[in-house]
Design a protein around this motif. Structure first.
Motif, PDB file in Angstrom:
ATOM      1  N   THR A  40      35.020  37.976  58.478  1.00 49.47           N
ATOM      2  CA  THR A  40      34.334  38.476  59.671  1.00 49.47           C
ATOM      3  C   THR A  40      34.107  39.982  59.573  1.00 49.47           C
ATOM      4  OG1 THR A  40      35.287  36.735  61.058  1.00 49.47           O
ATOM      5  CG2 THR A  40      34.507  38.713  62.169  1.00 49.47           C
ATOM      6  N   ASN A  41      35.120  40.706  59.155  1.00 47.26           N
ATOM      7  CA  ASN A  41      34.998  42.159  59.034  1.00 47.26           C
ATOM      8  C   ASN A  41      33.995  42.562  57.960  1.00 47.26           C
ATOM      9  OD1 ASN A  41      36.813  42.873  61.079  1.00 47.26           O
ATOM     10  ND2 ASN A  41      38.575  42.617  59.719  1.00 47.26           N
ATOM     11  N   LEU A  42      33.981  41.820  56.856  1.00 47.42           N
ATOM     12  CA  LEU A  42      33.009  42.110  55.794  1.00 47.42           C
ATOM     13  C   LEU A  42      31.579  41.907  56.297  1.00 47.42           C
ATOM     14  CD1 LEU A  42      34.790  40.392  52.771  1.00 47.42           C
ATOM     15  CD2 LEU A  42      34.350  42.843  52.992  1.00 47.42           C
ATOM     16  N   ILE A  43      31.375  40.840  57.072  1.00 51.78           N
ATOM     17  CA  ILE A  43      30.042  40.547  57.612  1.00 51.78           C
ATOM     18  C   ILE A  43      29.642  41.589  58.650  1.00 51.78           C
ATOM     19  CG2 ILE A  43      28.703  38.896  58.985  1.00 51.78           C
ATOM     20  CD1 ILE A  43      30.499  36.701  57.579  1.00 51.78           C
ATOM     21  N   GLU A  44      30.555  41.915  59.538  1.00 53.51           N
ATOM     22  CA  GLU A  44      30.244  42.889  60.594  1.00 53.51           C
ATOM     23  C   GLU A  44      30.006  44.293  60.025  1.00 53.51           C
ATOM     24  OE1 GLU A  44      29.425  42.541  63.588  1.00 53.51           O
ATOM     25  OE2 GLU A  44      29.850  40.410  63.804  1.00 53.51           O
ATOM     26  N   ASN A  45      30.627  44.595  58.881  1.00 50.07           N
ATOM     27  CA  ASN A  45      30.424  45.895  58.242  1.00 50.07           C
ATOM     28  C   ASN A  45      29.264  45.866  57.235  1.00 50.07           C
ATOM     29  OD1 ASN A  45      32.589  48.002  59.025  1.00 50.07           O
ATOM     30  ND2 ASN A  45      33.772  46.117  58.776  1.00 50.07           N
ATOM     31  N   ASP A  46      28.551  44.735  57.199  1.00 47.99           N
ATOM     32  CA  ASP A  46      27.354  44.592  56.351  1.00 47.99           C
ATOM     33  C   ASP A  46      27.650  44.812  54.867  1.00 47.99           C
ATOM     34  OD1 ASP A  46      25.844  44.209  58.685  1.00 47.99           O
ATOM     35  OD2 ASP A  46      25.576  46.381  58.917  1.00 47.99           O
ATOM     36  N   ASN A  47      28.840  44.383  54.436  1.00 45.34           N
ATOM     37  CA  ASN A  47      29.205  44.585  53.028  1.00 45.34           C
ATOM     38  C   ASN A  47      28.654  43.504  52.099  1.00 45.34           C
ATOM     39  OD1 ASN A  47      32.252  45.643  54.400  1.00 45.34           O
ATOM     40  ND2 ASN A  47      30.899  47.014  53.279  1.00 45.34           N
ATOM     41  N   ILE A  48      28.456  42.300  52.627  1.00 44.14           N
ATOM     42  CA  ILE A  48      28.046  41.190  51.764  1.00 44.14           C
ATOM     43  C   ILE A  48      26.521  41.180  51.635  1.00 44.14           C
ATOM     44  CG2 ILE A  48      28.104  38.700  51.393  1.00 44.14           C
ATOM     45  CD1 ILE A  48      30.648  38.597  53.068  1.00 44.14           C
ATOM     46  N   GLU A  49      26.055  41.350  50.411  1.00 38.18           N
ATOM     47  CA  GLU A  49      24.609  41.361  50.160  1.00 38.18           C
ATOM     48  C   GLU A  49      24.093  39.984  49.770  1.00 38.18           C
ATOM     49  OE1 GLU A  49      22.179  44.754  48.625  1.00 38.18           O
ATOM     50  OE2 GLU A  49      22.510  43.682  46.735  1.00 38.18           O
ATOM     51  N   ALA A  50      24.839  39.283  48.918  1.00 42.41           N
ATOM     52  CA  ALA A  50      24.373  37.964  48.459  1.00 42.41           C
ATOM     53  C   ALA A  50      25.553  37.081  48.088  1.00 42.41           C
ATOM     54  CB  ALA A  50      23.443  38.125  47.258  1.00 42.41           C
ATOM     55  N   ILE A  51      25.321  35.772  48.232  1.00 47.62           N
ATOM     56  CA  ILE A  51      26.287  34.754  47.811  1.00 47.62           C
ATOM     57  C   ILE A  51      25.535  33.775  46.924  1.00 47.62           C
ATOM     58  CG2 ILE A  51      27.711  32.818  48.575  1.00 47.62           C
ATOM     59  CD1 ILE A  51      28.081  34.495  51.213  1.00 47.62           C
ATOM     60  N   ILE A  52      26.056  33.566  45.724  1.00 49.09           N
ATOM     61  CA  ILE A  52      25.385  32.701  44.745  1.00 49.09           C
ATOM     62  C   ILE A  52      26.302  31.524  44.435  1.00 49.09           C
ATOM     63  CG2 ILE A  52      24.367  32.577  42.446  1.00 49.09           C
ATOM     64  CD1 ILE A  52      24.275  35.760  42.650  1.00 49.09           C
ATOM     65  N   GLY A  53      25.897  30.338  44.841  1.00 48.55           N
ATOM     66  CA  GLY A  53      26.665  29.136  44.527  1.00 48.55           C
ATOM     67  C   GLY A  53      26.373  28.685  43.104  1.00 48.55           C
ATOM     68  N   LEU A  54      27.401  28.611  42.261  1.00 43.97           N
ATOM     69  CA  LEU A  54      27.243  28.259  40.847  1.00 43.97           C
ATOM     70  C   LEU A  54      27.445  26.765  40.619  1.00 43.97           C
ATOM     71  CD1 LEU A  54      29.239  31.211  39.239  1.00 43.97           C
ATOM     72  CD2 LEU A  54      26.753  30.990  39.409  1.00 43.97           C
ATOM     73  N   PRO A  55      26.961  26.237  39.505  1.00 44.40           N
ATOM     74  CA  PRO A  55      27.242  24.835  39.172  1.00 44.40           C
ATOM     75  C   PRO A  55      28.735  24.604  38.994  1.00 44.40           C
ATOM     76  CG  PRO A  55      25.475  25.719  37.787  1.00 44.40           C
ATOM     77  CD  PRO A  55      26.078  26.884  38.507  1.00 44.40           C
ATOM     78  N   ALA A  56      29.184  23.401  39.258  1.00 45.99           N
ATOM     79  CA  ALA A  56      30.586  23.043  39.013  1.00 45.99           C
ATOM     80  C   ALA A  56      30.840  22.989  37.512  1.00 45.99           C
ATOM     81  CB  ALA A  56      30.892  21.693  39.656  1.00 45.99           C
ATOM     82  N   ASN A  57      32.100  23.039  37.141  1.00 44.45           N
ATOM     83  CA  ASN A  57      32.533  22.846  35.755  1.00 44.45           C
ATOM     84  C   ASN A  57      31.860  23.828  34.797  1.00 44.45           C
ATOM     85  OD1 ASN A  57      34.189  21.445  33.968  1.00 44.45           O
ATOM     86  ND2 ASN A  57      32.549  20.100  33.316  1.00 44.45           N
TER      87      ASN A  57
END
Length: 849
Positions: free
Chosen positions: A374-391
């Motif tokens: 929550t704090n990371l989001i409210e402080n605008d720190n997260i620019e991108a999230i990349i979901g990778l393939p499993a294994n």
């Protein structure tokens, strides 16, 4: 032998040598010896440049010459006496002993320059203590070490840039191979190259306008992440020596890998700052530990990249006031994922960037982790999230993500990418392809929203989801569920809403839908039998193909000019980026075709091209006209078996310059393949009595001739027809032998003629053959993309049509007809009274009278 072939050879031999030693341990020995060879040869090259002759090195380079020792320490940071040099070990022969290695490593440690202790001190500890594991006694240890030394001696480590490139490639290749064999322990020291490259390209794009950068990996492993960032960032910098590398690693043997890898990549020691410590317990010191007079100064860097251990247990006691965690919260004892993330974020400059690999759970787990998120989001720190393939990581199959973070951002939205479906299967693991990496990097750098792949999500939407960042909440990458239209199932025709799923095609080919279907009250009936032919003949489709060809009409000329005309001077790394940008820009006005398929074709082709260019730039253009002995392993000994092209494969030269000779051999081989059928025809003409008569001329199964007995059999039989059969078979046999002999001789002559042809190529022929080898596979693959697209489209149309081709009424009638046929067949059966009663009951159930 190019770097791929040499690396594969060394791995194969090393893997056999390790016997029962675990891959995770054996890597430390072979990589340690490679590093020692590097240092030893680096000193030799340094001495030769200072006008030492090989005889001078042998006589004067020892500890009795303090001037040489001090000079080497000042210039290199270490000193190795002639008797301890790797090349001396190789030349020692039977006089070599494992004790030579122990003495040499001890001497190396003693003679490190005080100014370079943090780079070299203790770097061979793992190798030194592990020598005893290579055998049960001195004799067996000596043999194991001698074999390793002679194997490693094949790696070129001269003063040429190409040698260092090959060394780095082989080192990385071996680490990856050992990781694939090390099971769960692999994650301690290796991040798959493709993931490392992906993270590096994202970071490098952000840093590309800077003249000086600092990069940091707090869980450095083998150091490959740092090295890849440096290589990617250096493409945009005038001086690669303005990159400073900071690395921290807990495990001492892995820490040694970090230092070895950084040093061998030609990074100057002053730019290497490493620590063997617990990142979470011992934050990077605010002063230089080696300098007592150093001032209190926090470490802030331009980029942080890491692949920390997942969900590690740690001790959070007393961390509430730690400046790394005070603003955001303390990660729970059972999972240190956010502890690593916050540590890295703390050390990031306001305009810096970080990428970190984390388990998927950090996106949605509650408790302390939920508060930090929550704090990371409210402080605008997260620019991108990349979901990778499993294994995708060695030793674990759990789903993972890459999170991209910044200290300061102008935006407050989060780019969420579901890249979990972009990979190829390699053995038991999944692997990111070049096209997958490029697509992710483009999506991040340009903040693209792509259907079923990525989306920019506002902070308000994330708040509404209670700060849960689970990727499926924001990006639905699932395939559409197959549905069946009831009316179409009953009466036929393709529902218009299903045809509208192909709207992208109808938009580009506006006249095609009417050419394929007759529409009636929202349902389409296919009106052509040749779907593919109708599609390819359509005027809109033909215009699409023509426009595509025009976009790439001069692409082959561009490649020829950049790669062949400038082969001796072109920068392979920068040229790849420039050609890639040119290639992808040509798709700007092209619909339907996936530009990343074209990029993948280019990347695969360029891998071979860059390998050839390394050789050409090292040896000159005339090396294309060179041939090498073709060495093969027979009875554990290498022997020459003919020749092979240094750059040009023999079959490439034969197919383009020696076609007549090749065709002659091909015709003979075709005839040779026909002869067995001639034998079969003759055998088929024989009756069983005939075969009995000539049994001695046949094998036990009577399905093959025994030619050595022909003369004897022909003498004793009277039947002229049988004699003629045997004479024909004998003629075929003689022809078969003559053909085999002729083909063998012709192949030998062609082989030698190919060798001579390569050695006498004109410059124009060299360019022609390089064009065929390098350029044509790339352009052919790119030119084929519209055909692949349209064939796939035709298959979709056929599948839609076939889906509703047979209506329920048709199927019902077919069932009834089958039942009637079965009733009729049952009526023809006979049996006793009980059987007939059963048959009559079955006929009744099937609707019979």
């Amino acid at each position: 032998m190019n770097k791929n072939q040499l690396a594969a050879k060394i791995w194969e031999s090393a893997n056999k040598m390790r016997s029962n030693i675990e891959a995770n341990e054996y890597k430390d020995y072979i990589l340690g010896f490679i590093f020692y060879k590097y240092l030893s040869e680096k000193e030799e090259n340094w001495l030769l440049k200072r006008d030492y002759t090989p005889e001078d090195i042998k006589e004067y380079v020892n500890e009795d010459d303090p001037e040489t020792v001090q000079s080497a320490q000042q210039s290199l940071g270490y000193f190795i006496a002639y008797e301890h040099m790797f090349s001396t070990w190789v030349k020692s022969g039977s006089d070599f002993s494992v004790d030579n290695v122990r003495v040499a490593l001890s001497s190396f440690s003693r003679l490190i320059s005080p100014s370079h202790k943090r780079v070299f001190e203790g770097i061979f500890n793992t190798l030194e203590t592990g020598l005893s594991k290579l055998g049960k006694d001195t004799k067996s240890q000596t043999k194991a070490v001698r074999d390793l030394i002679h194997l490693i001696n094949e790696i070129p480590m001269g003063s040429r840039k190409q040698d260092y490139d090959m060394l780095g490639f082989i080192y990385e290749f071996l680490i990856e191979k050992f990781a694939s064999n090390a099971g769960k322990k692999a994650g301690e020291f290796y991040t798959p190259h493709e993931v490392s490259l992906l993270m590096s390209e994202i970071v490098a794009d952000h840093l590309k306008d800077r003249n000086e950068i600092k990069i940091y990996d707090p869980t450095s492993g083998s150091g490959s992440l740092l090295i890849n960032i440096g290589a990617s960032a250096a493409k945009y910098m005038p001086d690669a020596n303005r990159i400073r590398y900071y690395a921290q690693e807990l495990k001492s043997n892995t820490y040694n890998l970090t230092r070895m890898n950084l040093v061998m990549r030609g990074i100057i020691p002053d730019n290497i700052v490493t620590r063997n410590a617990d990142t979470l317990e011992e934050d990077w010191p605010y002063f230089d530990e080696s300098d007592p007079a150093a001032t209190y100064e926090p470490l802030y860097v331009d980029a942080v990249v890491s692949n920390p251990p997942y969900s590690l247990q740690w001790d959070p006691k007393g961390k509430e006031n730690d400046p790394r965690y005070a603003r955001y919260g303390v990660a729970p004892k059972s999972k240190a994922d956010y502890a690593f993330l916050l540590h890295e974020l703390y050390h990031l400059k306001p305009d810096g960037i970080m990428t970190i690999v984390l388990p998927h759970g950090v996106l949605f787990r509650g408790g302390e982790e939920g508060k930090i998120r929550t704090n990371l989001i409210e402080n605008d720190n997260i620019e991108a999230i990349i979901g990778l393939p499993a294994n995708i990581f060695y030793g674990t199959g759990i789903p993972t993500i890459i999170m991209v973070l910044r200290q300061k951002r102008e935006d407050n939205n989060v780019l969420i990418i579901d890249a979990s479906k972009g990979f190829e299967k390699v053995g038991k693991s999944n692997k990111l392809r070049a096209c997958d990496i490029r697509k992710i990097v483009d999506t991040v750098t340009h903040k693209l929203t792509i259907d079923k792949y990525s989306r920019l999500v506002s902070k308000d939407e994330i708040r509404q989801n209670d700060y849960n960042l689970n990727i499926p909440r924001y990006v639905d990458s699932s395939e559409e569920t197959e549905t069946w239209d009831l009316y179409a199932s009953m009466f036929g025709g393709v529902p218009e809403y299903e045809l509208n799923r192909l709207a992208d095609y109808w938009k580009v080919f506006p006249s095609l839908k009417d050419a394929l279907f007759t529409m009636n009250h929202g349902y389409g009936k296919l009106k052509v039998s040749d779907i593919k032919g109708t599609i390819f003949d359509n005027v809109d489709v033909q215009k699409f193909i023509e426009d595509y060809k025009n976009k790439f009409s001069h692409f082959d000329e561009t490649l020829e000019h950049e790669l062949i005309d400038q082969a001796e001077t072109v920068s392979t790394v920068k040229e790849k980026d420039e050609i890639s940008s040119d290639l992808l820009s040509r798709f700007e006005d092209i619909s339907l075709i996936d530009k990343y398929k074209a990029y993948e074709a280019f990347d695969k082709g360029y891998e071979e091209i860059s390998g050839d260019l390394e050789i050409i730039q090292s040896e000159g253009m005339d090396c294309v006209k060179a041939v090498d002995p073709n060495m093969v392993l027979k009875k554990n000994k290498e022997v020459q078996e003919g020749w092979k092209g240094h750059i040009l494969p023999f079959d490439l030269v034969q197919n383009n310059l020696l076609k007549d000779e090749l065709d002659t051999i091909s015709k003979q081989e075709e005839r040779l393949q026909e002869i067995p059928s001639e034998y079969s025809t003759l055998l088929d003409e024989l009756s069983e009595d005939d075969k009995e008569t000539i049994s001695e001329a046949l094998n036990e199964e009577n399905d093959a001739f025994v030619f050595k007995n022909f003369k004897k059999v022909i003498k004793v039989i009277d039947d002229q027809n049988l004699k003629d059969v045997l004479k024909k078979a004998d003629q075929f046999n003689k022809e078969e032998k003559e053909l085999k002999s002729s083909i063998k001789k012709a192949n030998q002559e062609l082989h030698l003629k190919t060798r001579d042809t390569i050695m006498s190529l004109s410059n124009e022929e060299v360019k022609q053959l390089l064009f065929i080898k390098w350029i044509q596979p790339i352009t052919n693959a790119i030119n084929e993309l519209p055909n692949e697209l349209l064939k796939d489209f035709a298959s979709q149309i056929k599948n839609l049509s076939d889906k509703y081709k047979d209506t329920y009424e048709d199927i019902d009638q077919e069932i009834k007809n089958t039942e009637k046929e079965l009733v009729k067949m049952l009526g023809d059966l006979t049996g006793d009274e009980a059987d007939m009663a059963g048959i009559r009951q079955l006929q009744k159930m099937l609707g019979g009278d």
